[in-house]
Scaffold this motif. Structure first.
Motif, mmCIF file in Angstrom:
data_model
loop_
_atom_site.group_PDB
_atom_site.id
_atom_site.type_symbol
_atom_site.label_atom_id
_atom_site.label_comp_id
_atom_site.label_asym_id
_atom_site.label_seq_id
_atom_site.Cartn_x
_atom_site.Cartn_y
_atom_site.Cartn_z
ATOM 1 N N ARG A 19 12.365 3.524 2.442
ATOM 2 C CA ARG A 19 12.210 4.742 2.320
ATOM 3 C C ARG A 19 11.524 5.389 3.759
ATOM 4 O O ARG A 19 10.771 4.642 4.397
ATOM 5 N N PRO A 20 11.883 6.760 3.986
ATOM 6 C CA PRO A 20 11.343 7.284 5.299
ATOM 7 C C PRO A 20 9.912 7.453 5.032
ATOM 8 O O PRO A 20 9.292 7.653 4.186
ATOM 9 N N LYS A 22 18.901 4.681 11.482
ATOM 10 C CA LYS A 22 19.573 5.889 11.905
ATOM 11 C C LYS A 22 20.432 6.321 10.849
ATOM 12 O O LYS A 22 20.592 7.679 10.852
ATOM 13 N N LYS A 23 21.224 5.514 10.219
ATOM 14 C CA LYS A 23 22.171 5.994 9.216
ATOM 15 C C LYS A 23 21.570 6.939 7.997
ATOM 16 O O LYS A 23 22.330 7.673 7.430
ATOM 17 N N ASP A 24 20.461 6.649 7.836
ATOM 18 C CA ASP A 24 19.649 7.346 6.839
ATOM 19 C C ASP A 24 19.385 8.620 6.868
ATOM 20 O O ASP A 24 18.683 9.575 6.120
ATOM 21 N N LEU A 25 19.899 9.237 8.324
ATOM 22 C CA LEU A 25 19.455 10.533 8.633
ATOM 23 C C LEU A 25 20.066 11.573 7.498
ATOM 24 O O LEU A 25 19.539 12.592 7.166
ATOM 25 N N GLU A 26 21.288 11.252 7.121
ATOM 26 C CA GLU A 26 21.889 12.073 5.950
ATOM 27 C C GLU A 26 21.259 12.100 4.722
ATOM 28 O O GLU A 26 21.454 13.133 3.963
ATOM 29 N N ASP A 27 20.152 11.503 4.403
ATOM 30 C CA ASP A 27 19.354 11.369 3.414
ATOM 31 C C ASP A 27 18.112 12.307 3.517
ATOM 32 O O ASP A 27 17.900 12.829 2.361
ATOM 33 N N ALA A 71 7.572 9.421 2.691
ATOM 34 C CA ALA A 71 7.574 10.799 3.174
ATOM 35 C C ALA A 71 8.301 11.677 2.175
ATOM 36 O O ALA A 71 8.291 13.209 2.136
ATOM 37 N N LEU A 72 8.790 10.820 1.175
ATOM 38 C CA LEU A 72 9.191 11.639 -0.119
ATOM 39 C C LEU A 72 8.334 11.902 -1.465
ATOM 40 O O LEU A 72 8.780 12.198 -2.405
ATOM 41 N N ASN A 73 7.097 11.389 -1.060
ATOM 42 C CA ASN A 73 6.087 11.308 -1.981
ATOM 43 C C ASN A 73 5.012 12.336 -1.607
ATOM 44 O O ASN A 73 4.235 12.050 -0.691
ATOM 45 N N ALA A 74 5.029 13.967 -2.565
ATOM 46 C CA ALA A 74 4.222 14.741 -1.770
ATOM 47 C C ALA A 74 2.843 13.988 -1.990
ATOM 48 O O ALA A 74 1.923 14.762 -1.146
ATOM 49 N N ASN A 75 2.415 13.677 -3.033
ATOM 50 C CA ASN A 75 0.901 13.211 -3.089
ATOM 51 C C ASN A 75 0.522 12.290 -2.108
ATOM 52 O O ASN A 75 -0.513 12.252 -1.586
ATOM 53 N N ALA A 76 1.259 11.359 -1.640
ATOM 54 C CA ALA A 76 0.972 10.332 -0.530
ATOM 55 C C ALA A 76 0.953 11.008 0.722
ATOM 56 O O ALA A 76 -0.067 10.788 1.401
ATOM 57 N N VAL A 77 1.511 11.977 0.939
ATOM 58 C CA VAL A 77 1.655 12.733 2.103
ATOM 59 C C VAL A 77 0.508 13.725 2.221
ATOM 60 O O VAL A 77 -0.080 13.803 3.388
ATOM 61 N N ALA A 78 0.054 14.088 1.121
ATOM 62 C CA ALA A 78 -1.341 15.020 1.078
ATOM 63 C C ALA A 78 -2.299 14.140 1.366
ATOM 64 O O ALA A 78 -3.512 14.787 2.185
ATOM 65 N N LYS A 79 -2.402 12.891 1.508
ATOM 66 C CA LYS A 79 -3.530 12.011 1.881
ATOM 67 C C LYS A 79 -3.401 11.850 3.460
ATOM 68 O O LYS A 79 -4.732 11.967 4.191
ATOM 69 N N ILE A 80 -2.187 12.088 3.935
ATOM 70 C CA ILE A 80 -2.299 12.351 5.563
ATOM 71 C C ILE A 80 -3.140 13.491 6.052
ATOM 72 O O ILE A 80 -3.912 13.287 6.833
ATOM 73 N N PHE A 81 -2.890 14.562 5.171
ATOM 74 C CA PHE A 81 -3.480 15.723 5.698
ATOM 75 C C PHE A 81 -4.918 15.787 5.604
ATOM 76 O O PHE A 81 -5.897 16.188 6.167
ATOM 77 N N LEU A 134 0.857 -1.224 -0.003
ATOM 78 C CA LEU A 134 0.113 -0.137 0.050
ATOM 79 C C LEU A 134 0.671 1.214 0.157
ATOM 80 O O LEU A 134 0.756 2.262 -0.721
ATOM 81 N N LEU A 135 2.036 1.309 0.726
ATOM 82 C CA LEU A 135 2.756 2.296 0.812
ATOM 83 C C LEU A 135 3.525 2.545 -0.540
ATOM 84 O O LEU A 135 3.675 3.793 -1.110
ATOM 85 N N GLN A 136 3.975 1.540 -1.241
ATOM 86 C CA GLN A 136 4.407 1.731 -2.557
ATOM 87 C C GLN A 136 3.395 2.329 -3.637
ATOM 88 O O GLN A 136 3.864 2.934 -4.568
ATOM 89 N N ALA A 137 1.987 2.009 -3.176
ATOM 90 C CA ALA A 137 1.245 2.386 -4.211
ATOM 91 C C ALA A 137 0.762 3.908 -4.015
ATOM 92 O O ALA A 137 -0.232 4.490 -4.471
#
Length: 343
Positions: free
Chosen positions: A142-143, A73-78, A45-55, A24-27
């Motif tokens: 992905r974050p 935790k190593k993904d912080l730099e991303d 978190a990197l898909n603006a359209n997906a995040v818009a659904k949260i709002f 579902l997240l991939q979709a």
């Protein structure tokens, strides 16, 4: 939309539930996931359209930013550009408290959509220690943006059933991993370079306390927590975490004057009559956060559940006792003050 709950207590069910959530997240869909703090409503978190659904699902205002949860935790730099002058303390805090309920506000990278940060140049970041959330995040790789899985401003959910009560028909899937470990949202901090030690500003109190942080810098509690127009971090609006029933935080039992014809419910800290609240009136309902000795960790775990239960009793007003403000009690009092704020 049919909202399904998938349990994760058996190995095969766990594997299947994680796979369905990742699909579902991939979709580009949203999924409710357990965390160690409260249940979260997750999207890429990197898909603006997906995040818009949260709002959309939460009916959340666009000026209230989200927390980004990292797979590792190593993904912080991303997602964040950590300034060199605070990099050493950020690394130490991440090593000590991640995965766990500590969120750091840091300068964001361009890949993080503005909708996640409400247009601000900073991003709130953490890594969850919950086994289900962690597995979903790492499999998705992905974050995940994931605020609490409830309608905006209402009581945060600490169980799958509480999520379903709030968002049934609005989301496709809830993964159930039982009751949340901590019961209140993560501690949010901002770090400023300073000499001889960095300043660690607690923006929102949570399970990681001032005492936990003091060996990493000079800890300052943000006094002016009212950030009504454009909050710098999640959970800082004056009115938040509120039940439908009006709630009043009663600092002293002497301040209680019952109104004729009005019914009341009590949110008690210890349930001890010696505290002066239990016998103030004929309560329509009572919930005790930590019976007997009064343990703040237990009070935090039970807080949102107790508020939900008192919301069901049909009282005209909920009266809340204060709790001590040391340790995680600071977070409990923060949530009660916001829940009692004028709406």
């Amino acid at each position: 939309m049919n909202t399904r709950i998938l349990h994760t207590d058996e190995p095969q069910a766990y594997v299947q539930a994680v796979a369905e959530a990742v699909n579902l997240l991939q979709a580009g869909e949203v999924v409710a996931l357990p965390t160690e703090t409260v249940y979260g409503l997750a999207a890429d978190a990197l898909n603006a359209n997906a995040v818009a659904k949260i709002f959309e699902v939460k009916e959340r205002p666009s000026f209230d930013p989200l927390i980004v949860h990292l797979p590792h935790k190593k993904d912080l730099e991303d997602v964040a550009d950590v300034p060199e002058d605070i990099l050493p303390v950020v690394k130490k805090l991440a090593e000590k408290f991640w995965p766990g309920p500590l969120t750091m506000i840091l300068p964001k990278k361009a890949c993080v959509p503005d909708i996640v940060t409400s247009g601000m140049p900073t991003v709130a970041v953490r890594a969850s220690m919950n086994r289900v959330f962690n597995k979903v995040a790492r499999t998705f790789d992905r974050p995940l943006a994931a605020p609490s899985a409830n309608k905006f401003g209402s009581i945060s959910p600490t169980s799958a059933a509480a999520v379903k009560a709030e968002l049934d028909g609005r989301i496709p899937l809830i993964l159930d991993d039982g009751a949340s470990l901590h019961g209140v949202e993560s501690t949010i901090i901002k770090i400023e370079a300073s000499s001889p030690k960095p300043r660690i500003i607690i923006m929102r109190p949570g399970p990681i306390t001032q005492d936990d942080l003091k060996s990493y810098g000079v800890v300052v509690l943000l006094k002016n927590l009212k950030q009504e127009n454009k909050p710098e971090a999640p959970g800082l609006l004056e009115s938040h975490y509120a039940p439908r029933t009006p709630l009043r935080l009663l600092e002293s039992p002497e301040d209680f004057i019952p109104e004729e014809g009005k019914t009341y419910a009590l949110l008690s800290y210890r349930g001890d009559a010696d505290d002066g609240y239990a016998d103030l009136t004929d309560w329509k309902g009572v919930h005790v956060l930590s019976p007997g000795k009064g343990k703040l960790v237990e009070a935090a775990v039970r807080l949102f559940y107790a508020l939900r239960e008192l919301d069901k009793v049909g009282a005209d007003e909920i009266i809340a006792e204060p709790v001590p403000t040391q340790g995680v009690g600071l977070a409990v009092m923060d949530r009660l003050r916001r829940a009692s704020a004028k709406r």
